[in-house]
Design an enzyme around this catalytic site. Structure first.
Site, PDB file in Angstrom:
ATOM      1  N   MET A 173       0.843  -1.195   0.000  1.00 46.96           N
ATOM      2  CA  MET A 173       0.000   0.000   0.000  1.00 46.96           C
ATOM      3  C   MET A 173       0.875   1.240   0.000  1.00 46.96           C
ATOM      4  O   MET A 173       1.790   1.372   0.802  1.00 46.96           O
ATOM      5  CB  MET A 173      -0.930  -0.005   1.227  1.00 46.96           C
ATOM      6  CG  MET A 173      -1.821   1.219   1.320  1.00 46.96           C
ATOM      7  SD  MET A 173      -2.896   1.377  -0.135  1.00 46.96           S
ATOM      8  CE  MET A 173      -3.113   3.157  -0.179  1.00 46.96           C
TER       9      MET A 173
ATOM     10  N   ASN B 199       0.939   4.265   1.039  1.00 50.09           N
ATOM     11  CA  ASN B 199       0.818   5.372   1.986  1.00 50.09           C
ATOM     12  C   ASN B 199       1.987   6.350   1.805  1.00 50.09           C
ATOM     13  O   ASN B 199       3.145   5.946   1.765  1.00 50.09           O
ATOM     14  CB  ASN B 199       0.836   4.835   3.423  1.00 50.09           C
ATOM     15  CG  ASN B 199      -0.055   3.636   3.602  1.00 50.09           C
ATOM     16  OD1 ASN B 199      -1.245   3.694   3.368  1.00 50.09           O
ATOM     17  ND2 ASN B 199       0.538   2.520   4.011  1.00 50.09           N
TER      18      ASN B 199
ATOM     19  N   GLU C 190       4.718   0.814  -5.941  1.00 53.69           N
ATOM     20  CA  GLU C 190       4.338   1.711  -4.837  1.00 53.69           C
ATOM     21  C   GLU C 190       5.068   3.037  -4.909  1.00 53.69           C
ATOM     22  O   GLU C 190       4.502   4.091  -4.573  1.00 53.69           O
ATOM     23  CB  GLU C 190       4.606   1.026  -3.495  1.00 53.69           C
ATOM     24  CG  GLU C 190       3.961  -0.348  -3.331  1.00 53.69           C
ATOM     25  CD  GLU C 190       2.492  -0.374  -3.703  1.00 53.69           C
ATOM     26  OE1 GLU C 190       1.793   0.626  -3.481  1.00 53.69           O
ATOM     27  OE2 GLU C 190       2.033  -1.403  -4.222  1.00 53.69           O
TER      28      GLU C 190
ATOM     29  N   HIS D 125       3.414   5.381  -7.270  1.00 58.07           N
ATOM     30  CA  HIS D 125       2.217   5.997  -6.691  1.00 58.07           C
ATOM     31  C   HIS D 125       2.537   7.257  -5.869  1.00 58.07           C
ATOM     32  O   HIS D 125       1.637   8.066  -5.625  1.00 58.07           O
ATOM     33  CB  HIS D 125       1.516   5.005  -5.756  1.00 58.07           C
ATOM     34  CG  HIS D 125       0.523   4.115  -6.431  1.00 58.07           C
ATOM     35  ND1 HIS D 125      -0.428   4.568  -7.311  1.00 58.07           N
ATOM     36  CD2 HIS D 125       0.329   2.764  -6.327  1.00 58.07           C
ATOM     37  CE1 HIS D 125      -1.168   3.546  -7.718  1.00 58.07           C
ATOM     38  NE2 HIS D 125      -0.729   2.445  -7.142  1.00 58.07           N
TER      39      HIS D 125
END
Length: 953
Positions: free
Chosen positions: A335, A337, A370, A373
């Site tokens: 993820m 974050n 990731e 992102h």
């Protein structure tokens, strides 16, 4: 978010051998902790079953009357259970928001939180805020509705303060706990997974991606632990709270960001680090893992990938640090974050002695995904989840570019064809597929949002963006991307905003397109499916139409766009084929060739022995196109042509791993044929290295693994002797594993399949002792290869016990068992018998529910173990063969049984409609459609295929 469901390329090519390394998970709903509920009588709860109304609290989207600006959040997770056995966290939060339109209602998301004090509201504009009249919790829509006696004033700012309590449950969503053992001691981690709609489980918030704000995070925690969040630590002090000594860690405020990108973690993990141009990069994990050096590879590639994306985006990394942490329990693969990326251990930790080449590839591509992102998704965020494909499809596309920068010798950019392009064809060829982008009003409920995290969003999104970059040229594509990110940084967009910036880049480059970028891409984004282009090689005529697995089905979502027929006339068709064949194969996705003559390509494949054919193919056609031609042939041609071509498939990883993996579950008689084809390759590696040396090239290593996997799966005696010997040596000396890391998945599976209870129990013992996550995954998948039904039934029961199989691994374990010809009917019966428990316990919002349904029904063609169908008439058996992997039991193909399975699927859908299927709702329809297509395929092709196998030529 990283892809949550992962199929190992090493063993994915044979239907009766498990797809080892599948990484999927199911989320659990927390237990009700009524003894911890607030006694505040003014906070009421609504009945979740009541009929919805037109009131704003019965709508799934927030009204646009309020706009959050700043949150101040303090949380205190307890890593020890309270006297009732519950793990809890307490918190207080204030949110400053601006009133956009006057209203007497504050709607804010809050899910499974209990208010321990009455919320308060103050005005920040010099006059008092309206008085709170009542507070109602709407559990269905997950709102806390605060009704005011007077209206808020448009243009004014207010601050809402809440104190609350929640459960730090093991449900893998929101603020949750992860448990593990280290040196025999149980340890607990408090961690988060907010995407897509679970920030509201951690604190009251406006939990939509467009509701961006600045977050000030403070964590209270045990002094023996360390606290992490998106920002860097700016203060750390020991204080006493409620007579308990805690460390209070305060973090720098975040950039303006969405709630789903928040992260906060408390653990006793340690880290390794490096600084690159004043950027702090850290890898966190269990102490045992870091001390064993398992974070070194991730640390070595993170810097180069980050720097590549800075150049690619032409935007500096916007944060002062990049933390990455490996968690024992995690929902998806990873993820993104902002500044604190969370991973499954298998997606971040690498052990030189134990992890395989495939594990290494998995790690670098997930890290690259990731990190991509951090700009595309975090800095610039889609406005709503209907455009999720843009976030995930883009990150999936450029993950190969970032990985290529860090490992330039791997040729990893080619693997997008195998991993994404060809994979998504199987889904997008269904009439129950869906467009990349939906209307906002169609994606409202949490389970609908979760359902968007599928192969279409990731793999088709990546494929069409790769196509767009190719025809615009990478230079024009990146130029438009860079201006898009710069213009919308710290803001939200819709996908057409990117088209506008790409169009500007096209215009400034002087490039001429037949239509605008938006007009061209609209056909790929707004309609489902893809076209098949038909070329008549005798006349040069070209036509196209919507490709469907079952041409007789009607698409669920007919589009206003049409696959318009196009015609191209070439005076010399042979010149046309020579000049344009490969280009059309690339551009048109699927290409069908129609001619009465045998093409030069087929002649080349028929000429000489397999090695000569391989050499000629390698020299004359690029590897990507070799894979694509074979994939097209198996889907479009009569089966005689592609089966002729398959005589050279065993010699190359790229080709071998395409269509055989998709069709093996339908034409299982390929087993014997493929066994004959792979023998030469198996003998080649035996002569070359005697299986002791690892080939130097990245795909060469896959060739070696595939040779062993396929040879053993077809029962080649030399292969079976080899793997059983290795496994027996390990059983005799458990402290010394003689099996090479790359070969372990194949060896474990084959040895367990050929063995019995003794081998299975040994694997389970090694699974429980393993401290390297990738090794645990190999063993977990391999135990699903067992051929004793009672062992598989016992294993299925283990998936309901988190002490045996972690919740994150339950779905992939069931799917692995279903991938086994013996285990498929057992897994299907197990899921049906336990559906209510699975759904209620593991949650309808899980990212893996669709994977579970598709996984246990994917083999619904005809392939079953004898015991399942032995009561049917013998004349229904059209073919059988000896299968060494099931200890000489007969595997039958029964045409009569297929409609029974379809009936069972429909019955399953109807019987459990009152419970629901959550994010697996679409998967049910896709499974029914796929089974229907399989029935028709068998009826149409069985005779011709069987005749060919009787006399291959």
């Amino acid at each position: 978010m990283g892809k949550g469901f992962y199929i190992s390329k090493t063993v994915g090519i044979v239907g009766i051998v498990l797809a080892a390394g599948a990484l999927a998970t199911i989320t659990a709903l927390p237990v009700v902790y009524s003894q911890e509920k607030s006694k505040n009588n003014e906070v009421k709860s609504t009945d979740p079953t009541m009929a919805p109304s037109n009131e704003p609290w019965d709508q799934w989207r927030l009204p646009q009357t309020l706009s959050p600006k700043i949150y101040n959040i303090t949380l205190w997770p307890r890593l020890q259970p309270d006297p009732t056995g519950l793990y809890i966290f307490t918190g207080l939060s204030s949110v400053v928001f601006r009133c956009v339109e006057k209203t007497n209602l504050i709607l804010i998301h809050s899910n499974k939180l209990n208010m321990t004090k009455h919320p308060t509201l103050i005005g920040l504009g010099g006059k008092p805020a309206p008085t709170i009249e009542s507070i109602v919790m709407h559990t269905k829509t997950q709102y806390m509705a605060i009704h005011l006696k007077e209206e808020l004033t448009a243009g004014e700012s207010y601050e809402l303060y809440t104190e609350f309590l929640g459960e730090l449950s093991d449900d893998l969503g929101g603020f949750y706990r992860s448990e593990y053992y280290e040196n025999g001691i149980k340890k607990v981690v408090a961690t988060t997974q907010m995407q897509a709609t679970d920030a509201r489980k951690a604190f009251p918030c406006f939990d939509e991606p467009a509701m961006k704000a600045v977050f000030h995070i403070t964590l209270n925690h045990d002094p023996a632990t360390v606290a992490l969040s998106n920002g860097v630590v700016i203060d750390e002090v020991n204080i006493t709270v409620d007579d308990t000594l805690v460390t209070r860690t305060t973090f720098a405020p975040t950039e303006v960001m969405s709630t789903y990108l928040l992260a906060f973690i408390v653990s006793d993990f340690i880290f390794i680090e490096q600084d690159i141009e004043n950027l702090q990069i850290r890898i966190f994990a269990r102490q045992e893992a870091i001390n064993a050096g398992q974070g070194e590879y991730a640390l070595s590639v993170t810097g180069p990938i980050l720097k590549f994306f800075e150049k690619y985006y032409n935007v500096p990394y916007p944060l002062p640090k990049s933390d990455q942490i490996a968690l024992p329990d995690f929902n998806a693969g990873a993820m993104e974050n902002w500044g604190l990326i969370t991973y499954r251990e298998t997606a971040l930790l690498y052990d030189e002695e134990i992890s395989s080449n495939e594990n290494k590839e998995r790690i670098i591509t997930v890290i690259s995904h990731e990190l991509a992102h951090q700009w595309f998704g975090n800095l610039v965020t889609v406005r709503w989840w209907n455009d999720l494909w843009l976030n995930e499809g883009f990150a999936t596309y450029v993950e190969y570019l970032g990985a290529d920068e860090a490992e330039p010798d791997w040729n990893i950019k080619d693997l997008i064809v195998l991993n994404d392009v060809h994979k998504v064809f199987a889904i997008d060829a269904l009439a129950s597929s869906h467009p990349l982008s939906s209307k906002e009003e169609e994606i409202q409920r949490p389970e609908q949002i979760t359902e968007m995290f599928d192969t279409i969003s990731y793999s088709k999104g990546a494929s069409v963006l790769r196509m767009l970059s190719t025809f615009l040229t990478e230079k024009v594509f990146t130029q438009g991307l860079q201006t898009y990110l710069d213009h919308f940084k710290f803001n939200n967009t819709v996908y057409t905003d990117l088209w506008e910036h790409l169009q500007k880049a096209v215009d400034s480059s002087g490039t001429t397109l037949p239509k605008t970028v938006q007009e061209i891409m609209g056909r790929w984004i707004l309609q489902m499916g893809f076209p098949v282009v038909t070329i008549n090689t005798a006349t040069g005529q070209i036509t196209q139409e919507h490709f469907l697995l079952d041409p007789e089905t009607e698409p669920d979502r007919p589009s206003e766009f049409k696959y318009v027929k196009k015609y191209f006339e070439e005076k010399n068709p042979k010149n046309f084929i020579t000049k344009y064949l490969l280009l059309i194969s690339i551009k048109a996705q699927f290409t069908r060739y129609e001619t009465e003559d045998t093409t030069g390509l087929t002649m080349m494949m028929k000429t000489g022995n397999a090695y000569l054919m391989f050499s000629r193919l390698q020299d004359s056609i690029p590897v990507i196109n070799r894979a694509q031609i074979i994939d097209d042939a198996f889907n479009l041609a009569n089966f005689q042509s592609p089966l002729k071509w398959s005589t050279c498939l065993c010699l190359e990883y790229f080709i071998m791993s395409t269509q055989l993996s998709l069709n093996y579950h339908i034409i299982s008689y390929l087993q014997t044929y493929v066994g004959n084809q792979v023998k030469n390759l198996f003998d080649y590696f035996t002569r070359l290295t005697n299986w002791e040396d690892v080939p130097p090239g990245h795909t060469d290593q896959y060739n070696q693994v595939n040779a062993l996997t396929v040879a053993c799966s077809t029962g080649l005696e030399a292969c079976m002797t080899l793997v059983k010997t290795w496994f027996q040596q390990w059983m005799e000396n458990p402290n010394v594993n003689p099996i090479k890391a790359n070969l372990r998945s194949a060896v474990y599976c084959s040895a367990i399949a050929a063995g019995g209870e003794k081998e299975w129990n040994f694997a389970w013992e090694m699974f429980e002792k393993a401290t390297v996550a990738s090794e645990k995954d190999k063993l977990r998948a391999a135990m699903a290869c067992a051929t004793e039904p009672w062992l598989l039934n016992r294993y299925l029961k283990y998936t309901l016990d988190p002490e045996k199989i972690r919740k994150q691994d339950a779905t992939s374990t069931i799917i692995s068992i279903a991938s086994n010809v013996v285990g498929q009917p057992l897994a299907w019966d197990f899921v049906r018998a336990n559906w209510e428990y699975i759904f209620n316990q593991y949650g309808g919002g899980s990212f893996s529910f669709s994977n579970l349904i598709n996984g246990v029904t994917n083999r619904f063609s005809t392939e079953f173990e004898l015991q399942q169908v032995c009561d049917l008439p013998q004349d229904c058996f059209i073919y059988f063969f000896d299968c060494h992997l099931v200890q000489q039991k007969l595997i039958f193909e029964c045409l009569i049984y297929v409609p029974v399975l379809k009936t069972q699927l429909i019955q399953f859908r109807d019987d459990y409609a009152h419970i629901g299927f959550g994010s697996g709702t679409l998967a049910i329809q896709q499974s029914i459609e796929r089974t229907t297509a399989n029935i028709k395929w068998v009826e149409k092709n069985q005779k011709a295929v069987l005749e060919w196998f009787k006399n291959p030529s």
